[in-house]
Motif scaffolding. Sequence first.
Motif, PDB file in Angstrom:
ATOM      1  N   ASN A  43       0.510  -1.377   0.272  1.00 24.83           N
ATOM      2  CA  ASN A  43      -0.269   0.291  -0.121  1.00 24.83           C
ATOM      3  C   ASN A  43       0.953   1.634  -0.034  1.00 24.83           C
ATOM      4  N   LYS A  44       2.161   0.994   0.419  1.00 21.63           N
ATOM      5  CA  LYS A  44       2.483   2.643   1.020  1.00 21.63           C
ATOM      6  C   LYS A  44       3.526   2.691  -0.684  1.00 21.63           C
ATOM      7  N   ARG A  45       3.933   1.971  -0.725  1.00 24.51           N
ATOM      8  CA  ARG A  45       4.383   2.040  -2.668  1.00 24.51           C
ATOM      9  C   ARG A  45       3.519   2.295  -3.711  1.00 24.51           C
ATOM     10  N   LEU A  46       2.303   1.463  -3.434  1.00 25.13           N
ATOM     11  CA  LEU A  46       1.169   1.469  -5.143  1.00 25.13           C
ATOM     12  C   LEU A  46       0.053   2.073  -4.630  1.00 25.13           C
ATOM     13  N   GLY A  47      -0.204   2.462  -3.473  1.00 23.66           N
ATOM     14  CA  GLY A  47      -1.565   2.871  -2.844  1.00 23.66           C
ATOM     15  C   GLY A  47      -2.582   1.796  -3.018  1.00 23.66           C
ATOM     16  N   PHE A  48      -2.506   0.300  -2.162  1.00 28.66           N
ATOM     17  CA  PHE A  48      -3.300  -0.317  -2.863  1.00 28.66           C
ATOM     18  C   PHE A  48      -2.848  -1.503  -2.450  1.00 28.66           C
ATOM     19  N   ASP A  49      -3.854  -2.665  -1.126  1.00 22.57           N
ATOM     20  CA  ASP A  49      -3.244  -3.761  -0.275  1.00 22.57           C
ATOM     21  C   ASP A  49      -3.060  -4.814  -1.035  1.00 22.57           C
ATOM     22  N   GLU A  50      -1.976  -6.131  -1.177  1.00 25.34           N
ATOM     23  CA  GLU A  50      -2.028  -6.877  -1.343  1.00 25.34           C
ATOM     24  C   GLU A  50      -2.928  -7.615  -1.645  1.00 25.34           C
ATOM     25  N   VAL A  51      -3.626  -8.511  -2.836  1.00 23.81           N
ATOM     26  CA  VAL A  51      -4.804  -8.655  -2.854  1.00 23.81           C
ATOM     27  C   VAL A  51      -4.504 -10.194  -3.800  1.00 23.81           C
ATOM     28  N   ILE A  52      -5.611 -11.526  -2.791  1.00 22.56           N
ATOM     29  CA  ILE A  52      -4.527 -12.448  -2.256  1.00 22.56           C
ATOM     30  C   ILE A  52      -5.325 -13.891  -4.376  1.00 22.56           C
ATOM     31  N   GLU A  60      -6.571 -25.184   2.696  1.00 20.56           N
ATOM     32  CA  GLU A  60      -5.764 -24.607   4.304  1.00 20.56           C
ATOM     33  C   GLU A  60      -4.713 -23.178   3.659  1.00 20.56           C
ATOM     34  N   GLN A  61      -4.019 -22.931   2.413  1.00 21.68           N
ATOM     35  CA  GLN A  61      -2.868 -22.231   2.218  1.00 21.68           C
ATOM     36  C   GLN A  61      -3.802 -20.562   2.444  1.00 21.68           C
ATOM     37  N   ILE A  62      -5.338 -20.315   2.011  1.00 24.25           N
ATOM     38  CA  ILE A  62      -5.933 -19.778   2.248  1.00 24.25           C
ATOM     39  C   ILE A  62      -6.017 -18.712   4.094  1.00 24.25           C
ATOM     40  N   LYS A  85     -14.645 -23.055  -1.872  1.00 23.84           N
ATOM     41  CA  LYS A  85     -14.057 -22.748  -0.808  1.00 23.84           C
ATOM     42  C   LYS A  85     -14.222 -21.619   0.131  1.00 23.84           C
ATOM     43  N   LEU A  86     -15.534 -21.144  -0.621  1.00 22.48           N
ATOM     44  CA  LEU A  86     -16.153 -20.369   0.036  1.00 22.48           C
ATOM     45  C   LEU A  86     -16.755 -20.537   0.911  1.00 22.48           C
ATOM     46  N   LYS A  87     -17.559 -21.581   1.254  1.00 21.37           N
ATOM     47  CA  LYS A  87     -18.694 -22.357   1.977  1.00 21.37           C
ATOM     48  C   LYS A  87     -17.447 -22.046   3.430  1.00 21.37           C
ATOM     49  N   GLU A  88     -16.059 -22.951   2.903  1.00 19.84           N
ATOM     50  CA  GLU A  88     -15.278 -23.436   3.774  1.00 19.84           C
ATOM     51  C   GLU A  88     -14.765 -22.280   4.527  1.00 19.84           C
ATOM     52  N   GLU A 100     -20.673 -14.423  -3.530  1.00 20.92           N
ATOM     53  CA  GLU A 100     -20.335 -15.381  -4.788  1.00 20.92           C
ATOM     54  C   GLU A 100     -20.684 -15.370  -6.190  1.00 20.92           C
ATOM     55  N   LYS A 101     -21.051 -13.931  -6.362  1.00 18.98           N
ATOM     56  CA  LYS A 101     -20.846 -13.315  -7.638  1.00 18.98           C
ATOM     57  C   LYS A 101     -19.826 -13.446  -8.293  1.00 18.98           C
ATOM     58  N   SER A 102     -19.443 -12.711  -7.454  1.00 20.87           N
ATOM     59  CA  SER A 102     -17.689 -12.296  -8.192  1.00 20.87           C
ATOM     60  C   SER A 102     -16.324 -13.233  -7.566  1.00 20.87           C
ATOM     61  N   GLY A 103     -16.369 -14.588  -6.702  1.00 21.72           N
ATOM     62  CA  GLY A 103     -15.405 -15.096  -6.095  1.00 21.72           C
ATOM     63  C   GLY A 103     -15.300 -14.727  -4.712  1.00 21.72           C
ATOM     64  N   THR A 104     -15.460 -13.786  -4.226  1.00 21.54           N
ATOM     65  CA  THR A 104     -14.591 -13.455  -3.620  1.00 21.54           C
ATOM     66  C   THR A 104     -14.959 -13.415  -2.289  1.00 21.54           C
ATOM     67  N   ALA A 105     -13.569 -12.546  -1.193  1.00 20.31           N
ATOM     68  CA  ALA A 105     -13.838 -12.665  -0.089  1.00 20.31           C
ATOM     69  C   ALA A 105     -12.865 -11.679   0.659  1.00 20.31           C
ATOM     70  N   LYS A 106     -13.804 -10.824   1.917  1.00 19.13           N
ATOM     71  CA  LYS A 106     -12.596 -10.183   2.650  1.00 19.13           C
ATOM     72  C   LYS A 106     -13.280  -9.359   3.430  1.00 19.13           C
ATOM     73  N   ASN A 107     -12.450  -9.076   4.672  1.00 15.24           N
ATOM     74  CA  ASN A 107     -12.502  -9.003   6.417  1.00 15.24           C
ATOM     75  C   ASN A 107     -12.619  -7.186   5.845  1.00 15.24           C
TER      76      ASN A 107
END
Length: 253
Positions: A43-52, A60-62, A85-88, A100-107
């Motif tokens: 974020n400090k370098r590019l203005g956005f956080d790392e996205v996985i 398990e890795q996620i 994966k989203l369910k687990e 589910e529409k986008s296949g994304t997750a965030k906190n």
Amino acid sequence: MDNILELVDKLKSGKISLENFIKLYEENYILKHNDIHVDTFRNKRLGFDEVIYGRNKTVEQIKDIISLYEQKKLRFFCTGLDNQKLKELKLSFPNLIICEKSGTAKNFSSSKPRFSNSVGVIAAGTSDSKVAYEAIETLNALGIPNKKYIDIGVAGIHRFLHYMDDFKKHSVLIVIAGMEGALPSVVGGIFSQPIIAVPTSVGYGTALSGFTPLLAMLTSCANGITVVNIDNGFGAAMAAFRIIQQIENKNDR
């Protein structure tokens, strides 16, 4: 936690030793677990956080990555997730916000818009909508105002023409299409904004899982179109973010 530049200044001025600098840097900016190295300084370098990118990671890795982020109270955003994966992940992290529409997750909840310039996300068909929603969720996470236009491809060009005045209001247009990939050429031939084209893997045999629209977009006769990889709604949103960030930084000078 000191800013990395403050740490460097302290090292240069002799306020901290090299050993302490390395210790503080590793503690605050390098998160490690087995083969995972989390980039907390992006974020400090590019203005956005790392996205996985979650498509080729195991659950398990996620989970390990999420745990590392939560340990440091960092925001987490993951793309490329299927419904299983989203369910687990939701079972292990009940507070996780999944889409589910986008296949994304965030906190974290979507950021309030922090830019005045907006992005139009245009998808040729409903079959392209998951890629569109991945772009939309990414834009929302970055605080970029956006509006979606789905199922307005060249097979019924009157649908596209209906929104002509709306398209003019956006600073950047993301245009998503599978099959023969013609829609970005139509948009690029009419509108002057930056056009970010996204080929999708939608289509029958000779669509070649997205390679036909990819090649069509790369050889478009509408000059200056930017093309990202197949099904890469996230990459299109990040390209739009870079453009808008530069527009607004320039306007603030």
